[in-house]
Design an enzyme around this catalytic site. Structure first.
Site, short mmCIF file in Angstrom:
data_model
loop_
_atom_site.label_atom_id
_atom_site.label_comp_id
_atom_site.label_asym_id
_atom_site.label_seq_id
_atom_site.Cartn_x
_atom_site.Cartn_y
_atom_site.Cartn_z
N TRP A 1 0.90 -1.23 0.02
CA TRP A 1 -0.11 -0.37 -0.05
C TRP A 1 1.03 1.29 0.15
O TRP A 1 0.94 2.19 -1.10
CB TRP A 1 -1.12 -0.23 1.39
CG TRP A 1 -2.08 1.20 1.38
CD1 TRP A 1 -3.36 1.40 1.36
CD2 TRP A 1 -1.58 2.11 2.03
NE1 TRP A 1 -3.40 2.74 1.17
CE2 TRP A 1 -2.54 3.71 2.03
CE3 TRP A 1 -0.53 2.61 2.59
CZ2 TRP A 1 -2.42 4.92 2.74
CZ3 TRP A 1 -0.18 4.69 3.42
CH2 TRP A 1 -1.32 5.20 2.90
N HIS A 2 2.32 0.98 0.49
CA HIS A 2 2.59 1.98 1.00
C HIS A 2 3.27 2.47 -0.79
O HIS A 2 4.15 3.81 -0.43
CB HIS A 2 3.97 2.63 1.75
CG HIS A 2 3.68 2.32 3.34
ND1 HIS A 2 2.98 0.90 4.22
CD2 HIS A 2 3.35 3.57 4.37
CE1 HIS A 2 2.29 1.61 4.90
NE2 HIS A 2 2.29 2.58 5.31
N GLY A 3 4.07 1.83 -1.04
CA GLY A 3 4.56 2.28 -2.65
C GLY A 3 5.02 1.16 -3.41
O GLY A 3 4.97 0.24 -3.08
N PHE B 1 2.18 8.46 -0.79
CA PHE B 1 1.51 7.58 -0.90
C PHE B 1 0.20 7.33 -1.22
O PHE B 1 -0.70 6.31 -0.91
CB PHE B 1 1.59 6.62 0.63
CG PHE B 1 3.18 6.46 1.09
CD1 PHE B 1 4.08 6.26 -0.02
CD2 PHE B 1 3.39 7.02 1.91
CE1 PHE B 1 5.04 5.72 0.46
CE2 PHE B 1 4.84 6.53 2.18
CZ PHE B 1 5.69 6.19 1.45
#
Lengths: 476, 327
Positions: A323-325, A476
């Site tokens: 999800w973060h990247g 993000f």
């Protein structure tokens, strides 16, 4: 629009003034227009995407509520989830996937090339997509009634203080407040909002952006620096990312409070945690609880056989990392945290059997556990910050070299001199004091909070690193 | 509730007053500073010492024109007024400010880079902020950074542009700390004896691999060329001999942008009969990594070879000026 921009310094007081001048029934319209303006200040075209996503989910939630049969409800829910994930994948992960497919073709000797898709990432897409998905799932579960006013729904999604980097609010908490914008603001709320904003700006401009000057230089080319500089940059990054993100959250919560709205807490001094599980109950709380409620528990949570429980934890953290990247470094970061948690559970089982052993006496004290947790978290941050896996490996090698032998212990690097290091040290110590129980108790007294807020403002004005540097979590 | 709002407004007002006081203190420090670029700005704009040679240009002028060596070879008193990233606009405003405070120098050495004729940037803008009372500087700074127009209403606003180092320099000069080396007193920054490392090696390889797009923006340089002519007119008016110089860039001299800029300057110097030391034409063998600190800056021995060549060029241009050249 960035909180740390000149635009915002004009935008927010003006919005605040108009908000209190307007009759109550028009206030939500002002907030909606201000929120759309806030988003459009970044890139005008992407407002259409945001509104389209709102419209589809607004309609989906109503359709779910109106559907008579559970299987129909489920079908609409899945359509909505696929739509949201589709938009997220298209804008955030398409480039990553096509890049990796091409790398795979190269590796296996397949003579094909998938065209690279590299779209500009809409600001805050991961945050608003999750907020919307949470809302639709809540409606599906019957925990919430579908909102019938598109204006209120859009305001819930786009509410400017938390639009681009959270907290990822729950509809149950936010929509009801946005629908009732009567003067609920009291002195305590105004003062705490002001103090939080001052603290947020201090964290961002005085601490995070100052440390980022060191971190960015070292992580741009870790090979060119001594092990000590790399170690210091990694520790600095741990403080930087906390101050950057929690600073944003403090400003967001502070702004909302001045408008009479209470947003959820997102951070509770996470580096004072004594375990990784505790860390995740204090770091980015709105995301952790989102994953808990909408992924971990649906997977079975801990009410399953042991191996499945561990699997659920691991998967949740892998997804959180992704999800973060869109980069393997984030996947490794998530996997590391998953491993820490599962490893911690194993270790707890093991240690409970040998509780009385004198060798394990340290384990009864909190401080060594805090230190160990910090070290594990900092190690994982290396993957979070490094531009690629190669750089992460170099950073680890450099740090190991430092302890094995032969490295210069000079903390100064070009462009970050003794004075900057001194200021960084002073401000980090000051921040730890403010985040300690004693510091928090000072904030609770009216005079103390006013005094500290004034002091923080003075530091922001006199020692803030200006230049509108974006917040890390915006990407993000 | 009202009392709370008043308290908040007082807190904001108080912090602004502290900010204004801090800003004034820093200005005082900058005015007294003899160190780094702040010290240089004071020498150029406030001090009235007579120099025979004034060198202007970017960090490459700063690091390549060894003022003390040129003094030794020519017998003329040299000041290196190089400022990081300085382009033609900076050259113009610095020269104008210099001529207001000092007697005209015999020589003006203008160091040329591939970006010298660009007019849309002004690197290290904060160094100019203590001198906004000069209308020329004020006007240029406002063009480059329109946000600074707020200074008209918020005089403390410039403090946001100062980094830690700059604040430290001001504080140090207020405390009477800080000393310069003899090189620094002549405005020159000596970039040590070596600096080339793996990082620069990788950057160099990358640069050599990069396909250079044809640079088709002679038009973009027209404003810069006009400003350069203003500088030359000013020099003519004060009877100052101008020497153009362009020191080496490792592996970069054949880049289209560099070539465009150099050819425009060459045409200008040819038209006006101005001496021009361009390293390719002078057979200096400086295109070797041993002379480099990074991609564009030379270490001391490179700078010394280059400065010696420049001294000879000046002596050829004005033999009576060189009392001790040994030529």
């Amino acid at each position: 629009m960035l909180f740390n921009s000149l635009q915002f310094i004009i935008f927010f007081p003006l919005t605040l003034l108009l908000f209190y001048l307007l009759p109550v029934r028009f206030r939500w319209i002002l907030l909606l227009l201000a929120s759309l303006w806030f988003y459009m200040a970044w890139k005008t075209e992407y407002i259409w995407l945001l509104l389209f996503v709102c419209l589809v989910n607004f309609a989906s939630a109503i359709s779910i509520e109106k559907a008579n049969l559970p299987k129909h409800k489920k079908r609409i829910l899945w359509l909505s989830v696929f739509f949201n994930m589709g938009v997220l994948v298209l804008f955030k992960y398409a480039g990553f996937f096509t890049e990796n497919i091409n790398a795979f073709f190269n590796l296996t000797g397949i003579d094909r090339d998938v065209p690279l898709i590299n779209l500009l990432l809409p600001m805050g897409i991961s945050f608003y997509t999750f907020q919307i998905m949470g809302y639709v799932i809540d409606v599906y579960r019957g925990e919430l009634r579908a909102e019938r006013n598109f204006g209120f729904f859009t305001l819930f999604v786009t509410f400017f203080p938390q639009l681009v980097a959270g907290p990822i609010e729950r509809a149950g908490n936010l929509i009801s407040q946005l629908k009732d914008l009567r003067n609920k603001v009291d002195s305590e709320m105004v003062m705490s909002g002001f103090v939080l904003m001052a603290l947020g700006f201090f964290k961002k401009l005085v601490v995070a952006d100052r440390l980022s000057q060191y971190v960015d230089k070292v992580y741009l080319f870790p090979e060119g620096f001594d092990g000590f500089n790399v170690l210091l940059a990694t520790l600095f990054f741990a403080v930087q990312i906390y101050c950057d993100f929690s600073g944003y959250t403090d400003i967001a919560i502070g702004c909302a409070r001045l408008l009479g709205i209470r947003l959820m807490d997102n951070f509770k001094a996470p580096y004072f945690s004594a375990s990784i599980a505790e860390f995740w109950s204090r770091w980015h709380i709105s995301l952790s609880t989102w994953f808990r409620d909408y992924l971990y528990i649906p997977l079975g949570g801990n009410r399953v056989v042991k191996w499945r429980w561990y699997y659920n934890l691991y998967i949740t953290f892998m997804v959180s990392g992704f999800w973060h990247g869109a980069n393997w470094t984030f996947v490794v970061w998530g996997a590391l945290h998953g491993s820490y948690l599962v490893g911690g559970l194993f270790l707890n089982d093991l240690l409970s059997k040998y509780q009385s052993s004198p060798l394990l006496s340290w384990y009864r004290f909190r401080f060594p556990k805090i230190l160990l947790t910090c070290l594990l978290v900092c190690f994982a941050w290396i993957f979070f910050r490094a531009s690629n896996m190669g750089d992460a490996v170099i950073v680890i090698r450099k740090i190991l070299d430092l302890f094995i032998g032969g490295s210069d212990w000079n903390p100064v690097i070009k462009g970050f001199g003794v004075f900057s290091l001194f200021l960084s040290f002073v401000f980090v110590v000051m921040l730890f004091f403010l985040e300690s129980d004693y510091g928090k108790s000072l904030f609770r007294s009216p005079f103390g909070s006013l005094f500290l807020a004034t002091l923080l403002l003075v530091f922001v004005f006199c020692f803030g690193v200006m230049g509108s540097k974006s917040f890390i979590y915006f990407q993000f | 509730m009202q009392r709370t709002i008043i308290k908040i407004l007082i807190a904001i007002l108080f912090s602004l007053i502290v900010l204004m006081a801090f800003d004034q203190l820093l200005q005082l420090g900058f005015r007294k500073s003899t160190e780094e670029v702040s010290g240089k700005m004071n020498v150029l704009m406030v001090d009235s010492t007579r120099f025979d040679v004034l060198c202007l240009g970017s960090s490459r002028a700063l690091a390549h024109l060894d003022a003390r060596l040129i003094t030794e070879r020519t017998g003329m008193k040299v000041y290196n007024g190089g400022v990081n990233g300085a382009r033609v606009a900076s050259m113009k405003i610095l020269l104008k400010a210099y001529l207001k405070a000092h007697p005209a120098p015999r020589f003006l050495v203008l160091h040329i880079d591939d970006f010298t004729l660009e007019t849309d940037q002004m690197l290290e803008l904060p160094h100019y902020l203590p001198f906004l009372s000069d209308p020329e500087i004020r006007e240029r700074v406002f063009v480059i950074e329109p946000d600074l127009r707020y200074l008209t209403y918020l005089p403390f606003f410039r403090i946001f542009y100062y980094d830690d180092l700059k604040k430290w320099i001001a504080v140090k000069s207020l405390l009477g700390l800080g000393e310069n080396s003899a090189d620094e007193n002549a405005g020159y920054v000596n970039l040590a004896d070596s600096g080339w490392n793996d990082y620069w090696e990788s950057q160099y390889e990358q640069r050599m691999k990069t396909v250079q797009q044809p640079f088709d923006s002679v038009g973009n340089f027209q404003d810069g060329l006009r400003m350069m002519e203003e500088v030359l007119d000013l020099a003519d008016e004060k009877n100052i001999k101008v020497v153009f110089t362009s020191s080496p860039v490792i592996g970069g001299a054949s880049f289209p942008k560099y070539e465009t800029c150099i050819s425009m300057i060459e045409r200008l110097t040819a038209d006006r009969g101005t001496p021009y030391l361009f390293f390719w034409n002078h057979g200096l063998e400086l295109n070797r990594k041993e002379y480099y600190y990074d991609l564009v800056h030379m270490v001391r021995k490179g700078a010394q070879r280059y400065s010696a060549e420049l001294s000879d060029t000046m002596c050829k241009a004005d033999p009576p000026g060189c009392q001790k050249s040994g030529k």
